[in-house]
Design a protein around this motif. Structure first.
Motif, PDB file in Angstrom:
ATOM      1  N   LEU A 140      32.756  41.362  48.515  1.00 53.80           N
ATOM      2  CA  LEU A 140      33.690  40.270  48.764  1.00 53.80           C
ATOM      3  C   LEU A 140      35.127  40.761  48.853  1.00 53.80           C
ATOM      4  O   LEU A 140      35.528  41.676  48.129  1.00 53.80           O
ATOM      5  N   GLY A 141      35.895  40.152  49.731  1.00 52.85           N
ATOM      6  CA  GLY A 141      37.310  40.444  49.876  1.00 52.85           C
ATOM      7  C   GLY A 141      38.115  39.180  49.631  1.00 52.85           C
ATOM      8  O   GLY A 141      37.871  38.144  50.265  1.00 52.85           O
ATOM      9  N   ILE A 142      39.079  39.257  48.722  1.00 56.99           N
ATOM     10  CA  ILE A 142      39.852  38.083  48.306  1.00 56.99           C
ATOM     11  C   ILE A 142      41.247  38.143  48.925  1.00 56.99           C
ATOM     12  O   ILE A 142      42.026  39.056  48.649  1.00 56.99           O
ATOM     13  N   GLU A 143      41.542  37.173  49.727  1.00 58.75           N
ATOM     14  CA  GLU A 143      42.873  37.076  50.333  1.00 58.75           C
ATOM     15  C   GLU A 143      43.834  36.454  49.322  1.00 58.75           C
ATOM     16  O   GLU A 143      43.528  35.431  48.704  1.00 58.75           O
ATOM     17  N   LEU A 144      44.989  37.076  49.143  1.00 55.30           N
ATOM     18  CA  LEU A 144      45.977  36.607  48.174  1.00 55.30           C
ATOM     19  C   LEU A 144      47.131  35.902  48.890  1.00 55.30           C
ATOM     20  O   LEU A 144      47.469  36.237  50.026  1.00 55.30           O
ATOM     21  N   LYS A 145      47.748  34.942  48.201  1.00 52.22           N
ATOM     22  CA  LYS A 145      48.829  34.174  48.817  1.00 52.22           C
ATOM     23  C   LYS A 145      50.213  34.736  48.501  1.00 52.22           C
ATOM     24  O   LYS A 145      51.086  34.758  49.364  1.00 52.22           O
ATOM     25  N   THR A 146      50.435  35.191  47.281  1.00 53.19           N
ATOM     26  CA  THR A 146      51.766  35.681  46.912  1.00 53.19           C
ATOM     27  C   THR A 146      51.752  37.074  46.308  1.00 53.19           C
ATOM     28  O   THR A 146      52.720  37.822  46.421  1.00 53.19           O
ATOM     29  N   LYS A 147      50.674  37.460  45.680  1.00 51.41           N
ATOM     30  CA  LYS A 147      50.589  38.762  45.019  1.00 51.41           C
ATOM     31  C   LYS A 147      50.102  39.824  45.999  1.00 51.41           C
ATOM     32  O   LYS A 147      49.568  39.509  47.063  1.00 51.41           O
ATOM     33  N   THR A 148      50.257  41.080  45.617  1.00 53.76           N
ATOM     34  CA  THR A 148      49.720  42.185  46.416  1.00 53.76           C
ATOM     35  C   THR A 148      48.466  42.722  45.744  1.00 53.76           C
ATOM     36  O   THR A 148      48.338  42.681  44.510  1.00 53.76           O
ATOM     37  N   ALA A 149      47.563  43.243  46.547  1.00 53.99           N
ATOM     38  CA  ALA A 149      46.313  43.787  46.007  1.00 53.99           C
ATOM     39  C   ALA A 149      46.556  44.931  45.025  1.00 53.99           C
ATOM     40  O   ALA A 149      45.937  44.960  43.952  1.00 53.99           O
ATOM     41  N   LEU A 182      40.657  35.989  36.856  1.00 50.56           N
ATOM     42  CA  LEU A 182      41.283  34.692  37.099  1.00 50.56           C
ATOM     43  C   LEU A 182      42.618  34.589  36.361  1.00 50.56           C
ATOM     44  O   LEU A 182      43.605  34.072  36.899  1.00 50.56           O
ATOM     45  N   HIS A 183      42.654  35.100  35.140  1.00 50.17           N
ATOM     46  CA  HIS A 183      43.897  35.100  34.359  1.00 50.17           C
ATOM     47  C   HIS A 183      44.978  35.908  35.080  1.00 50.17           C
ATOM     48  O   HIS A 183      46.137  35.481  35.167  1.00 50.17           O
ATOM     49  N   VAL A 184      44.604  37.075  35.609  1.00 52.15           N
ATOM     50  CA  VAL A 184      45.559  37.919  36.326  1.00 52.15           C
ATOM     51  C   VAL A 184      46.053  37.221  37.593  1.00 52.15           C
ATOM     52  O   VAL A 184      47.246  37.222  37.900  1.00 52.15           O
ATOM     53  N   LEU A 185      45.144  36.621  38.312  1.00 50.44           N
ATOM     54  CA  LEU A 185      45.522  35.932  39.556  1.00 50.44           C
ATOM     55  C   LEU A 185      46.447  34.756  39.300  1.00 50.44           C
ATOM     56  O   LEU A 185      47.364  34.484  40.084  1.00 50.44           O
ATOM     57  N   ASN A 186      46.208  34.052  38.193  1.00 50.24           N
ATOM     58  CA  ASN A 186      46.988  32.848  37.901  1.00 50.24           C
ATOM     59  C   ASN A 186      48.290  33.112  37.163  1.00 50.24           C
ATOM     60  O   ASN A 186      49.122  32.207  37.027  1.00 50.24           O
ATOM     61  N   ALA A 232      41.162  46.543  49.671  1.00 50.14           N
ATOM     62  CA  ALA A 232      40.840  46.875  51.056  1.00 50.14           C
ATOM     63  C   ALA A 232      41.888  46.207  51.919  1.00 50.14           C
ATOM     64  O   ALA A 232      41.919  44.976  52.016  1.00 50.14           O
ATOM     65  N   LYS A 233      42.775  47.025  52.494  1.00 44.49           N
ATOM     66  CA  LYS A 233      43.936  46.490  53.192  1.00 44.49           C
ATOM     67  C   LYS A 233      44.717  45.595  52.217  1.00 44.49           C
ATOM     68  O   LYS A 233      45.054  46.015  51.133  1.00 44.49           O
ATOM     69  N   GLU A 234      44.949  44.331  52.606  1.00 46.77           N
ATOM     70  CA  GLU A 234      45.741  43.432  51.751  1.00 46.77           C
ATOM     71  C   GLU A 234      44.878  42.648  50.761  1.00 46.77           C
ATOM     72  O   GLU A 234      45.399  41.833  49.991  1.00 46.77           O
ATOM     73  N   LYS A 235      43.576  42.863  50.782  1.00 47.87           N
ATOM     74  CA  LYS A 235      42.678  42.061  49.955  1.00 47.87           C
ATOM     75  C   LYS A 235      42.261  42.792  48.687  1.00 47.87           C
ATOM     76  O   LYS A 235      42.207  44.022  48.647  1.00 47.87           O
TER      77      LYS A 235
END
Length: 392
Positions: free
Chosen positions: A333-342, A384-388, A359-362
């Motif tokens: 799976l590749g997760i696209e982020l809205k404000t953070k960088t991979a 999830l904690h890191v993403l939020n 992988a690239k920006e994901k």
């Protein structure tokens, strides 16, 4: 001198390593030199299909190492014969060739495709071109770099092996012109892993298959990362409804030991003859003994679990306002982020005890196929904690 200092001093600095030295692991949990534990959602870039030190795999590998660790391909060995039979029966292919890595498997597949066209159409036909896709990745040898459709990997290494051209993925308008009379094969990844976890569309693959079958152009499926259960079926081609002429495997096949393989259909089964291809370590008894355990463990129930875990991951992560689209299949799976960088998410996850990839920006997830519910839930909670978390 620390482990990091030794590596930095004595090895070529071709990897951007995280400042962590892993010393042991069990299941999906790794432990570093200081005793800190990590839930591993990367599984060695998809290699540790059954996690760290799976019991049956470790026993089979240890027993084979104590019995016959190598003999060369001048002789027969039981593990290679049994693995060849298991792979062919599992996939419906006629023959397999064992190599040592994904790049070698892809090189061998390209050689097989070119020899098929040479044998059938003759040297004068000049039918030796291989078409790949933009954003693809097929290995780091000179030839597999030539097949890789990313310019970033091409700098400093010219000239490459000739006879390769890359066309855009998921765009059918290029197919008729690209698949001319000089093309012998097309090489594809069903999900472009290093290219950013980008799946091919069913419509694109269907039209590609139709064109290739009409013109006797071979299709090589690079399933080095997608194969061996990673996407919820043993081969990802099953989800696209056709059997490629050649499929390449590596990574998860060995469960942690180096092994590669390419499988071919009946049309290609006898193209390679004595002396046409070879390798010293291909079909190594220890690697094959481990791979047999992987195949035996990957039954329908485990593959169903892979699909269920995939749905769970998507459901949990899509609850985060930071997450955009989630691409991929199964446990790739590749997760696209809205404000953070991979890279920032990767570093923060590591600090909090979770290993993820990019992988690239994901953010890329490749957890062990048999990761337990407890490990999966624990890792997802941290991710999830890191993403939020609020950006500083």
């Amino acid at each position: 001198m620390s482990t990091q200092e030794k590596m930095d001093q004595y090895t070529m600095q071709t990897y951007k390593r995280q400042e962590v030295c892993l010393v042991s692991g069990k299941g999906a949990t790794a432990t570093d030199e200081q005793g800190k534990t990590y839930i591993d959602f990367g599984s060695g870039i998809g290699v540790n299909a059954l996690g760290y030190a799976p019991e049956q795999w470790a026993q089979a590998v240890a027993l084979q190492a104590q019995t016959l660790q190598h003999t060369s391909n001048l002789y027969y060995t039981k593990p290679a014969a049994e693995l060849a039979q298991a792979l062919c029966e599992r996939t419906g292919y006629q023959k397999v060739f064992f190599a040592n890595s994904g790049a070698e498997a892809n090189e061998g597949a390209i050689k097989l495709a070119r020899k098929y066209s040479h044998d059938r159409y003759g040297a004068k036909a000049n039918r030796n071109k291989v078409v790949s896709l933009v954003n693809s990745f097929h290995g780091r040898t000179i030839t597999t770099l030539a097949a890789t459709g990313q310019e970033v990997f091409h700098q400093n290494y010219f000239p490459f092996t000739p006879g390769f051209v890359a066309i855009p993925a998921n765009e059918t308008s290029h197919l008729a012109e690209a698949l001319d009379e000089q093309v012998c094969a097309v090489i594809i990844e069903f999900i472009q892993g290093e290219g950013g976890v980008i799946p091919l569309t069913q419509a694109f693959v269907a039209q590609l298959v139709a064109f290739c079958q009409e013109r006797d152009i071979l299709i090589i499926a690079d399933e080095v990362q997608t194969g061996v259960g990673r996407t919820g079926t043993f081969l990802t081609s099953e989800q696209y409804g056709f059997q490629p002429d050649i499929t390449t495997l590596a990574k998860g096949l060995g469960g942690g030991l180096p092994i590669g393989a390419f499988l071919c259909n009946e049309k290609l089964a006898n193209v390679f003859q004595y002396g046409d291809h070879g390798t010293t370590f291909g079909g190594n008894p220890v690697a094959c003994a481990g791979a047999l355990v992987i195949l035996q463990t990957l039954d329908d129930a485990l593959l169903a679990e892979v699909r269920e875990k995939s749905d769970q991951i998507k459901t949990v992560l899509q609850s985060s306002p930071e997450v955009g689209q989630i691409d991929g299949l199964g446990l790739m799976l590749g997760i696209e982020l809205k404000t953070k960088t991979a890279p920032a998410v990767l570093k923060e996850c590591l600090a909090n005890g979770v290993i993820v990839l990019s992988a690239k920006e994901k953010v890329r997830l490749l957890p062990p196929l048999n990761i337990t519910k407890e490990e999966l839930n624990q890792g997802l909670e941290i991710l999830l904690h890191v993403l939020n978390a609020t950006n500083h």
